[in-house]
Design a protein around this motif. Structure first.
Motif, mmCIF file in Angstrom:
data_model
loop_
_atom_site.group_PDB
_atom_site.id
_atom_site.type_symbol
_atom_site.label_atom_id
_atom_site.label_comp_id
_atom_site.label_asym_id
_atom_site.label_seq_id
_atom_site.Cartn_x
_atom_site.Cartn_y
_atom_site.Cartn_z
ATOM 1 N N SER A 1 -12.954 7.972 -3.360
ATOM 2 C CA SER A 1 -12.450 9.266 -3.345
ATOM 3 C C SER A 1 -11.334 9.382 -4.455
ATOM 4 C CB SER A 1 -10.385 9.279 -2.307
ATOM 5 O OG SER A 1 -10.556 8.851 -1.030
ATOM 6 N N VAL A 2 -10.956 7.819 -5.409
ATOM 7 C CA VAL A 2 -10.807 7.226 -6.959
ATOM 8 C C VAL A 2 -11.998 8.525 -7.453
ATOM 9 C CG1 VAL A 2 -10.694 5.479 -8.303
ATOM 10 C CG2 VAL A 2 -9.494 5.537 -6.750
ATOM 11 N N LEU A 3 -13.214 7.611 -6.958
ATOM 12 C CA LEU A 3 -14.357 8.501 -8.188
ATOM 13 C C LEU A 3 -14.376 10.245 -7.541
ATOM 14 C CD1 LEU A 3 -17.205 5.854 -6.981
ATOM 15 C CD2 LEU A 3 -15.763 5.554 -9.059
ATOM 16 N N GLY B 1 -7.891 18.253 -0.116
ATOM 17 C CA GLY B 1 -6.834 17.005 -0.215
ATOM 18 C C GLY B 1 -8.005 15.828 0.147
ATOM 19 N N LEU B 2 -7.460 15.081 -0.289
ATOM 20 C CA LEU B 2 -8.778 13.768 0.413
ATOM 21 C C LEU B 2 -7.990 12.170 0.750
ATOM 22 C CD1 LEU B 2 -11.198 12.891 -2.092
ATOM 23 C CD2 LEU B 2 -11.740 14.352 -0.595
ATOM 24 N N TRP B 3 -7.835 11.640 2.167
ATOM 25 C CA TRP B 3 -7.706 10.665 2.392
ATOM 26 C C TRP B 3 -8.858 9.291 2.158
ATOM 27 C CZ3 TRP B 3 -8.280 6.912 6.084
ATOM 28 C CH2 TRP B 3 -7.696 6.380 7.103
ATOM 29 N N GLY B 4 -8.635 8.558 2.216
ATOM 30 C CA GLY B 4 -9.579 7.069 2.390
ATOM 31 C C GLY B 4 -8.830 5.864 2.122
ATOM 32 N N ARG B 5 -9.049 5.169 3.140
ATOM 33 C CA ARG B 5 -9.150 4.097 3.243
ATOM 34 C C ARG B 5 -10.064 2.855 2.890
ATOM 35 N NH1 ARG B 5 -5.765 1.434 8.643
ATOM 36 N NH2 ARG B 5 -4.824 -0.549 7.737
ATOM 37 N N SER B 6 -9.666 1.984 1.982
ATOM 38 C CA SER B 6 -10.504 0.595 1.300
ATOM 39 C C SER B 6 -12.407 1.461 1.248
ATOM 40 C CB SER B 6 -11.320 0.261 2.900
ATOM 41 O OG SER B 6 -11.481 -1.490 2.427
ATOM 42 N N MET B 7 -13.129 1.383 1.332
ATOM 43 C CA MET B 7 -14.197 2.006 0.969
ATOM 44 C C MET B 7 -13.987 3.349 0.458
ATOM 45 S SD MET B 7 -17.179 1.662 -1.119
ATOM 46 C CE MET B 7 -18.028 0.778 -0.513
ATOM 47 N N PRO C 1 -1.983 14.830 -7.672
ATOM 48 C CA PRO C 1 -0.995 14.120 -7.389
ATOM 49 C C PRO C 1 -1.556 13.130 -5.887
ATOM 50 C CG PRO C 1 -0.885 16.047 -6.896
ATOM 51 C CD PRO C 1 -1.741 15.799 -7.682
ATOM 52 N N ALA C 2 -0.883 11.636 -6.363
ATOM 53 C CA ALA C 2 -1.671 10.220 -5.786
ATOM 54 C C ALA C 2 -0.923 9.408 -4.969
ATOM 55 C CB ALA C 2 -2.755 9.991 -6.367
ATOM 56 N N LEU C 3 -0.900 9.208 -3.983
ATOM 57 C CA LEU C 3 -0.078 8.487 -3.193
ATOM 58 C C LEU C 3 -1.007 6.884 -2.679
ATOM 59 C CD1 LEU C 3 2.574 6.905 -1.398
ATOM 60 C CD2 LEU C 3 1.223 8.376 0.503
ATOM 61 N N PHE C 4 -0.522 5.797 -3.357
ATOM 62 C CA PHE C 4 -1.415 4.586 -2.877
ATOM 63 C C PHE C 4 -0.916 3.832 -2.031
ATOM 64 C CE2 PHE C 4 -2.756 6.141 -7.337
ATOM 65 C CZ PHE C 4 -3.866 5.994 -7.405
ATOM 66 N N VAL D 1 -4.462 10.302 -1.164
ATOM 67 C CA VAL D 1 -3.948 9.314 -0.119
ATOM 68 C C VAL D 1 -4.644 8.477 0.198
ATOM 69 C CG1 VAL D 1 -2.790 8.326 1.891
ATOM 70 C CG2 VAL D 1 -2.707 10.561 1.396
ATOM 71 N N MET D 2 -4.650 7.000 -0.924
ATOM 72 C CA MET D 2 -5.741 6.031 -1.201
ATOM 73 C C MET D 2 -4.855 4.763 -0.300
ATOM 74 S SD MET D 2 -7.060 7.229 -4.759
ATOM 75 C CE MET D 2 -5.530 7.932 -4.986
ATOM 76 N N ASP D 3 -5.492 4.362 0.761
ATOM 77 C CA ASP D 3 -5.272 2.774 1.315
ATOM 78 C C ASP D 3 -5.956 1.950 1.600
ATOM 79 O OD1 ASP D 3 -4.247 1.278 3.516
ATOM 80 O OD2 ASP D 3 -3.692 1.884 4.526
ATOM 81 N N SER D 4 -5.536 0.936 0.184
ATOM 82 C CA SER D 4 -5.781 0.056 -0.425
ATOM 83 C C SER D 4 -7.759 -0.310 -0.646
ATOM 84 C CB SER D 4 -5.944 -1.053 0.953
ATOM 85 O OG SER D 4 -5.229 -1.736 1.964
ATOM 86 N N PRO D 5 -7.415 0.532 -2.112
ATOM 87 C CA PRO D 5 -8.452 0.893 -2.599
ATOM 88 C C PRO D 5 -9.152 -0.590 -3.658
ATOM 89 C CG PRO D 5 -7.193 1.873 -4.198
ATOM 90 C CD PRO D 5 -6.275 1.049 -2.075
#
Length: 146
Positions: free
Chosen positions: A24-26, A13-19, A100-103, A38-42
């Motif tokens: 992670s989206v890419l 799984g990938l977790w990322g914040r901002s950049m 599956p994604a958590l924004f 898990v993507m925080d503030s992309p």
């Protein structure tokens, strides 16, 4: 690749914040085997974030000056890193993701405006996606429930 060769790794799984979240989206658009995101503030578009940051400052910068400055930055990055910042638009890739994604986003984020996260959540290609919101700004603490 290395993690996938280890016998005790079943899913990644990938977790990322901002950049990191935008990256992670890419990644998710290219790798459908990712177990979860898990993507925080992309951000949905780097050029748009740059424009919004300048426009939200106390000093008003005319549009043509902003465009000239962004073009100069773009050319410098292209010459040094062979990379076009105009192409960094995760919103174009998100529909191709399947994980599956958590924004997550702070509704009072004034650095990467919340609409970026909302837009990515809306176009996400996977069937399982959730959006959570909280307060705390772009670099503030996150709630324990998150």
């Amino acid at each position: 690749r290395h993690l996938r060769t280890l016998p005790f790794i079943s899913r990644i799984g990938l977790w990322g914040r901002s950049m990191g979240a935008a990256t992670s989206v890419l990644g998710a658009a290219e790798d459908w085997s990712l177990g979860a995101m898990v993507m925080d503030s992309p951000f949905s578009s780097l050029p748009l974030v740059a424009q919004e940051l300048v426009k939200n400052q106390a000093v008003i910068v005319p549009e043509f000056i902003l465009n000239m400055a962004l073009q100069m930055i773009r050319e410098e990055i292209q010459s040094r890193a062979n990379f076009d910042i105009q192409e960094l638009q995760p919103l174009r890739k998100a529909p191709h993701a399947r994980s599956p994604a958590l924004f997550a986003v702070a509704t009072d984020d004034d650095f990467v405006l919340p609409h970026h996260t909302y837009d990515l959540h809306r176009v996400w290609g996977g069937n399982e996606r959730k959006l959570i919101t909280f307060t705390g700004g772009h670099n503030g603490g996150r709630p324990k429930s998150y």
